[in-house]
Scaffold this motif. Structure first.
Motif, PDB file in Angstrom:
ATOM      1  N   ASP A 109       7.135 -60.332  54.278  1.00  0.00           N
ATOM      2  CA  ASP A 109       6.884 -61.489  53.408  1.00  0.00           C
ATOM      3  C   ASP A 109       6.071 -62.552  54.133  1.00  0.00           C
ATOM      4  O   ASP A 109       5.165 -63.166  53.555  1.00  0.00           O
ATOM      5  N   ALA A 110       6.382 -62.788  55.421  1.00  0.00           N
ATOM      6  CA  ALA A 110       5.659 -63.815  56.176  1.00  0.00           C
ATOM      7  C   ALA A 110       4.198 -63.440  56.366  1.00  0.00           C
ATOM      8  O   ALA A 110       3.304 -64.291  56.250  1.00  0.00           O
ATOM      9  N   ALA A 162       4.378 -66.129  60.624  1.00  0.00           N
ATOM     10  CA  ALA A 162       4.156 -64.694  60.494  1.00  0.00           C
ATOM     11  C   ALA A 162       4.277 -64.018  61.861  1.00  0.00           C
ATOM     12  O   ALA A 162       4.929 -62.975  62.004  1.00  0.00           O
ATOM     13  N   ARG A 182       2.465 -61.301  54.418  1.00  0.00           N
ATOM     14  CA  ARG A 182       1.831 -61.322  53.103  1.00  0.00           C
ATOM     15  C   ARG A 182       1.544 -62.745  52.638  1.00  0.00           C
ATOM     16  O   ARG A 182       0.530 -63.000  51.974  1.00  0.00           O
ATOM     17  N   SER A 183       2.441 -63.672  53.007  1.00  0.00           N
ATOM     18  CA  SER A 183       2.265 -65.070  52.599  1.00  0.00           C
ATOM     19  C   SER A 183       1.287 -65.822  53.494  1.00  0.00           C
ATOM     20  O   SER A 183       1.019 -67.008  53.249  1.00  0.00           O
ATOM     21  N   ARG A 184       0.791 -65.152  54.528  1.00  0.00           N
ATOM     22  CA  ARG A 184      -0.137 -65.791  55.479  1.00  0.00           C
ATOM     23  C   ARG A 184       0.462 -67.098  55.991  1.00  0.00           C
ATOM     24  O   ARG A 184      -0.145 -68.173  55.903  1.00  0.00           O
ATOM     25  N   ALA A 185       1.643 -66.965  56.545  1.00  0.00           N
ATOM     26  CA  ALA A 185       2.406 -68.140  56.970  1.00  0.00           C
ATOM     27  C   ALA A 185       2.061 -68.614  58.374  1.00  0.00           C
ATOM     28  O   ALA A 185       2.858 -69.305  58.999  1.00  0.00           O
ATOM     29  N   ALA A 199       4.786 -72.807  53.904  1.00  0.00           N
ATOM     30  CA  ALA A 199       5.359 -71.488  53.651  1.00  0.00           C
ATOM     31  C   ALA A 199       6.285 -71.574  52.452  1.00  0.00           C
ATOM     32  O   ALA A 199       6.873 -72.629  52.176  1.00  0.00           O
ATOM     33  N   PRO A 200       6.434 -70.485  51.722  1.00  0.00           N
ATOM     34  CA  PRO A 200       7.351 -70.488  50.569  1.00  0.00           C
ATOM     35  C   PRO A 200       8.778 -70.792  51.000  1.00  0.00           C
ATOM     36  O   PRO A 200       9.193 -70.464  52.121  1.00  0.00           O
ATOM     37  N   ARG A 204      11.382 -69.351  50.131  1.00  0.00           N
ATOM     38  CA  ARG A 204      12.164 -68.138  50.382  1.00  0.00           C
ATOM     39  C   ARG A 204      12.080 -67.709  51.849  1.00  0.00           C
ATOM     40  O   ARG A 204      13.020 -67.100  52.369  1.00  0.00           O
ATOM     41  N   LEU A 205      10.970 -68.028  52.528  1.00  0.00           N
ATOM     42  CA  LEU A 205      10.863 -67.700  53.952  1.00  0.00           C
ATOM     43  C   LEU A 205      11.845 -68.525  54.765  1.00  0.00           C
ATOM     44  O   LEU A 205      12.455 -68.030  55.715  1.00  0.00           O
ATOM     45  N   HIS A 252      11.595 -59.932  55.959  1.00  0.00           N
ATOM     46  CA  HIS A 252      11.115 -61.270  56.319  1.00  0.00           C
ATOM     47  C   HIS A 252       9.741 -61.192  56.963  1.00  0.00           C
ATOM     48  O   HIS A 252       8.852 -62.003  56.644  1.00  0.00           O
TER      49      HIS A 252
END
Length: 360
Positions: free
Chosen positions: A280-281, A290, A283-286, A191-192, A194-195, A277
């Motif tokens: 973003d999670a 997520a 969208r980031s496919r975390a 995960a990025p 920023r998460l 958050h």
């Protein structure tokens, strides 16, 4: 002594023990909330860690406890003329709260000593568990420090000490939740960065919001300004009303309007952060992060609705306790999300040799 090869994950019993202790702490926070809402926290005016676990057993003992309560300002200024039966009602809330605290201490220490005797706990885990135990002992002292603030000059406990007592309890709770999560090996989530940052920020803001909520409870600020979204006739009250005390910073802790306003504003901030958050999670496919972010956002949303309903209805005990219970859920999910995104060491999944004592 023999040596066996075992995974670094401790025995399942350790996890269930810690989960049980965490559940007891959550229950104690709710009982403490009910004790505050029923104005019962000053009904026992002595701190007897051992003998205090036994309640009055005769009418003479009840009379002695009642006479001791009559000597403090709360009785003289708020409850003068209270009957013995009415005193018993508030006494049982405070006694139950203290007894539950003692029970948690025993429920933590005895299994901990057993697991230490059997071996198999890593050095890091033992240090963390000893730290949690020390914080639990400190919490007992802080509880009496809080009660003592209302026995001489005030008719209630200090909101500063009440907030410290609550935050410390939930810090211990969060430490146990984190430890339980760390006991089970899980793959690192890609995960990025920023998460990870926003998850940690959410946890910090959650604790800040809990602290402000305790100030609201301590000042009975929830029973004032019972409108929403306006407060004192506006979305943002006038600066003269928010900052009239000197020095200015005392308003953040002593001014009923300012304390309720900062609790509201922090709630809005928490809601926005949780929404961003979660977005973003996803969208980031975390992956699991997520899902965790969506659950956290849902819990924050429910908590916001409960807070508004509690305010509009002037803090009925059922809504107030539901609001407090949901705060514990939000905190739990926030801790889990931070842990989920935290770095993991590959060595955790490797077997290790631990000593197994041969009793007898």
């Amino acid at each position: 002594m023999t040596m066996i090869s075992t995974p670094s994950e401790p025995h399942r019993a350790v996890r269930w023990w810690l989960i049980s202790v965490a559940a007891l702490i959550a229950l104690m926070v709710l009982v403490g909330g009910a004790t505050r809402l029923t104005e019962s926290g000053l009904s026992i005016v002595e701190w007897k860690p051992v003998t205090g676990s036994v309640p009055p057993l005769s009418e003479t003992q009840w009379t002695e406890a009642f006479e001791a309560y009559k000597k403090i300002p709360q009785y003289r200024e708020l409850n003068v003329g209270m009957s013995l039966s009415e005193f018993k009602e508030i006494f049982w809330w405070e006694w139950s709260h203290r007894l539950l605290g003692r029970f948690i201490g025993v429920a933590y220490l005895l299994p901990f000593l057993f697991f230490l005797w059997r071996g198999g706990l890593s050095g890091e885990l033992k240090r963390r568990l000893w730290l949690l135990f020390a914080l639990g002992g400190l919490q007992g002292a802080v509880g009496w420090w809080m009660v003592a603030s209302g026995l001489t000059e005030r008719v209630e406990v200090s909101q500063y000490r009440l907030a410290t007592h609550l935050v410390l309890a939930l810090l211990i709770f969060a430490g146990i939740v984190w430890t339980v999560r760390r006991l089970k090996a899980r793959p690192q989530i890609a995960a990025p960065a920023r998460l990870r940052f926003t998850s940690a920020l959410l946890l910090v803001v959650t604790f800040v919001q809990i602290y402000f909520g305790a100030l609201v409870a301590g000042l009975r600020a929830g029973r004032a300004y019972n409108t929403w979204p306006q407060i004192d006739g506006a979305f943002i009250p006038s600066a003269e009303r928010l900052w009239f005390e000197t020095p200015w910073w005392r308003n953040m802790f002593d001014n009923v309007l300012t304390v309720q306003f900062e609790h509201r504003m922090t709630a809005y901030l928490l809601f926005v952060l949780a929404a961003l958050h979660a977005f973003d999670a996803v969208r980031s496919r975390a992956g699991a992060a997520a899902g965790g972010a969506l659950w956290l956002f849902a819990a924050v949303s429910v908590q916001a609705v409960l807070g508004i309903l509690t305010l509009l209805n002037q803090v009925p005990i059922d809504l107030a306790l539901s609001h407090q219970a949901m705060a514990i859920v939000v905190l739990t999910l926030a801790v889990m999300q931070v842990e989920r995104l935290a770095s993991r060491h590959s060595a955790q999944a490797q077997p290790r040799a631990v000593p197994v004592s041969q009793p007898g």
